[in-house]
Design a protein around this motif. Structure first.
Motif, short mmCIF file in Angstrom:
data_model
loop_
_atom_site.label_atom_id
_atom_site.label_comp_id
_atom_site.label_asym_id
_atom_site.label_seq_id
_atom_site.Cartn_x
_atom_site.Cartn_y
_atom_site.Cartn_z
N MET A 148 0.84 -1.19 0.00
CA MET A 148 0.00 0.00 0.00
C MET A 148 0.88 1.24 0.00
SD MET A 148 -3.24 -1.04 2.42
CE MET A 148 -4.26 0.29 1.77
N TYR A 149 0.31 2.34 -0.51
CA TYR A 149 1.09 3.55 -0.75
C TYR A 149 0.26 4.78 -0.42
CZ TYR A 149 3.14 0.07 -3.94
OH TYR A 149 3.67 -1.07 -4.49
N TRP A 150 0.95 5.86 -0.06
CA TRP A 150 0.34 7.18 0.03
C TRP A 150 1.11 8.12 -0.90
CZ3 TRP A 150 -4.07 8.96 1.86
CH2 TRP A 150 -4.75 8.24 2.85
N TYR A 151 0.34 8.83 -1.73
CA TYR A 151 0.91 9.82 -2.63
C TYR A 151 0.31 11.19 -2.32
CZ TYR A 151 2.64 6.13 -5.78
OH TYR A 151 3.29 5.06 -6.32
N GLN A 152 1.08 12.21 -2.66
CA GLN A 152 0.59 13.58 -2.62
C GLN A 152 0.52 14.07 -4.06
OE1 GLN A 152 2.50 15.79 0.52
NE2 GLN A 152 1.93 17.75 -0.38
N GLN A 153 -0.59 14.71 -4.40
CA GLN A 153 -0.77 15.21 -5.76
C GLN A 153 -1.18 16.66 -5.73
OE1 GLN A 153 -4.07 13.63 -8.11
NE2 GLN A 153 -2.81 13.69 -9.95
N ASP A 154 -0.38 17.51 -6.38
CA ASP A 154 -0.69 18.92 -6.51
C ASP A 154 -0.88 19.24 -7.98
OD1 ASP A 154 1.62 19.17 -3.93
OD2 ASP A 154 -0.46 19.78 -3.73
N PRO A 155 -1.68 20.26 -8.30
CA PRO A 155 -2.00 20.58 -9.70
C PRO A 155 -0.74 20.77 -10.54
CG PRO A 155 -3.39 21.85 -8.22
CD PRO A 155 -2.37 21.17 -7.36
N GLY A 156 -0.71 20.09 -11.69
CA GLY A 156 0.40 20.23 -12.62
C GLY A 156 1.68 19.55 -12.19
N HIS A 191 3.76 12.34 -5.92
CA HIS A 191 4.94 12.16 -5.08
C HIS A 191 4.64 11.11 -4.01
CE1 HIS A 191 7.57 15.20 -6.68
NE2 HIS A 191 6.60 16.08 -6.67
N LEU A 192 5.46 10.10 -3.94
CA LEU A 192 5.30 9.04 -2.95
C LEU A 192 5.77 9.54 -1.60
CD1 LEU A 192 4.65 6.00 -2.49
CD2 LEU A 192 7.08 5.56 -2.90
N ILE A 193 4.90 9.48 -0.59
CA ILE A 193 5.27 9.94 0.74
C ILE A 193 5.45 8.80 1.73
CG2 ILE A 193 4.49 12.33 0.59
CD1 ILE A 193 1.84 11.55 1.76
N VAL A 217 2.01 -5.98 6.82
CA VAL A 217 1.72 -5.62 8.21
C VAL A 217 3.03 -5.34 8.94
CG1 VAL A 217 0.83 -6.54 10.38
CG2 VAL A 217 -0.44 -6.89 8.26
N ASN A 218 3.00 -4.26 9.73
CA ASN A 218 4.13 -3.80 10.54
C ASN A 218 5.33 -3.35 9.71
OD1 ASN A 218 2.79 -4.27 12.99
ND2 ASN A 218 3.40 -6.42 12.98
N SER A 219 5.14 -3.12 8.45
CA SER A 219 6.19 -2.61 7.56
C SER A 219 5.77 -1.26 7.03
CB SER A 219 6.40 -3.58 6.40
OG SER A 219 6.89 -2.89 5.26
N THR A 220 6.55 -0.21 7.33
CA THR A 220 6.28 1.11 6.75
C THR A 220 7.61 1.77 6.39
OG1 THR A 220 6.27 2.24 8.90
CG2 THR A 220 4.14 1.46 8.07
N GLU A 221 7.59 2.52 5.30
CA GLU A 221 8.80 3.21 4.84
C GLU A 221 8.41 4.60 4.35
OE1 GLU A 221 11.38 -0.15 5.39
OE2 GLU A 221 11.80 1.97 5.00
N LYS A 222 9.35 5.52 4.46
CA LYS A 222 9.13 6.85 3.89
C LYS A 222 9.44 6.81 2.39
CE LYS A 222 10.03 9.74 7.94
NZ LYS A 222 8.68 10.35 7.99
N GLY A 223 8.72 7.61 1.65
CA GLY A 223 8.91 7.66 0.22
C GLY A 223 9.91 8.72 -0.18
N SER A 255 9.79 14.23 1.24
CA SER A 255 9.83 14.44 2.68
C SER A 255 8.45 14.83 3.18
CB SER A 255 10.84 15.55 3.00
OG SER A 255 10.76 15.92 4.35
N SER A 256 8.02 14.21 4.23
CA SER A 256 6.68 14.48 4.74
C SER A 256 6.70 14.48 6.26
CB SER A 256 5.70 13.42 4.24
OG SER A 256 4.45 13.58 4.84
N GLU A 257 5.89 15.32 6.85
CA GLU A 257 5.77 15.36 8.31
C GLU A 257 4.69 14.42 8.80
OE1 GLU A 257 7.19 20.02 8.56
OE2 GLU A 257 5.09 19.48 8.30
N SER A 258 4.12 13.64 7.90
CA SER A 258 3.09 12.70 8.29
C SER A 258 3.69 11.38 8.74
CB SER A 258 2.14 12.46 7.11
OG SER A 258 2.88 11.98 6.00
N THR A 259 2.87 10.58 9.40
CA THR A 259 3.27 9.22 9.79
C THR A 259 2.19 8.25 9.36
OG1 THR A 259 2.26 9.46 11.98
CG2 THR A 259 4.60 9.99 11.79
N VAL A 260 2.54 7.00 9.22
CA VAL A 260 1.58 5.97 8.83
C VAL A 260 1.73 4.77 9.76
CG1 VAL A 260 1.42 6.61 6.39
CG2 VAL A 260 3.22 5.04 7.15
N SER A 261 0.73 3.91 9.72
CA SER A 261 0.80 2.65 10.45
C SER A 261 0.16 1.57 9.61
CB SER A 261 0.09 2.78 11.80
OG SER A 261 -1.28 3.04 11.63
#
Lengths: 113, 113
Positions: B32-40, B44-46, B52-58, B61-67
């Protein structure tokens, strides 16, 4: 230099026209090539994916890959107003840590009735 | 057809608030993935997760966290929202086959005032 270059458009065509959308890339490690369609305020929807150089057809859509030129295209025949959306190309490369995906910025398409 | 859900679809919130964007998929995908999308801009993979129990930063750079406590659930949290976090957030999951094709949710449009 970006890994994937895509003309943002906007592109405006009359209904029934043949549309050509293109992306170029610089990384020869890209193996899989995808096209996504994104309607306004929705998530991208997978249209087609291809692996090798050549053409792949699905209904009115044809995806073309030319690995020697590092160039991919999506053709839409008999375009319809419902095709109006932003089209994103995407590419996948295999790395030491797994698959890595790169997306174009998207081309905005409007099909005028 | 992909079954991946995101809530809320739209969120307007004040600076300093803690928020959690929800993402769930019913396809049993490990990745699973989280991306950020801005116009134009390209996606960007964040964050991403390979299980399960595996998370990595994309890449971005992001100030968010995931679980990732359950296979089907991949929430993203911002401890203190700022106007610079205003964006479209897209969740995706990918298949187990060789294509590793990503399927996207409808997105959450976040506005931080």
């Amino acid at each position: 230099q970006k890994e994937v270059e895509q003309d943002p458009g906007p592109l405006s065509v009359p209904e029934g026209a043949i549309v050509s959308l293109n992306c170029t890339y610089s990384n020869s490690a890209f193996q899989y090539f995808m096209w996504y369609r994104q309607y306004s305020r929705k998530g991208p929807e997978l249209l087609m994916y291809t692996y090798s150089s050549g053409n792949k057809e699905d209904g009115r859509f044809t995806a073309q890959v030319d690995k020697s030129s590092k160039y991919i295209s999506l053709f839409i025949r008999d375009s319809q107003p419902s095709d109006s959306a932003t089209y994103l190309c995407a590419m996948r490369a295999r790395t030491n840590t797994g698959n890595q995906f790169y997306f174009g910025t998207g081309t905005s398409l409007t099909v005028i009735p | 057809e992909a079954d991946i859900y995101q809530t809320p679809r739209y969120l307007v919130i004040g600076t300093g608030k803690k928020i959690t964007l929800e993402c769930s998929q019913t396809m049993g995908h490990d990745k699973m993935y989280w991306y950020q999308q801005d116009p134009g801009m390209e996606l960007h993979l964040i964050h991403y997760s390979y299980g399960v129990n595996s998370t990595e930063k994309g890449d971005l750079s992001s100030e968010s966290t995931v679980s990732r406590i359950r296979t089907e659930h991949f929430p993203l949290t911002l401890e203190s929202a700022r106007p610079s976090h205003t964006s479209q957030y897209l969740c995706a999951s990918s298949t187990r086959d060789i294509t590793d094709t990503q399927y996207f949710g409808p997105g959450t449009r976040l506005t931080v005032l």
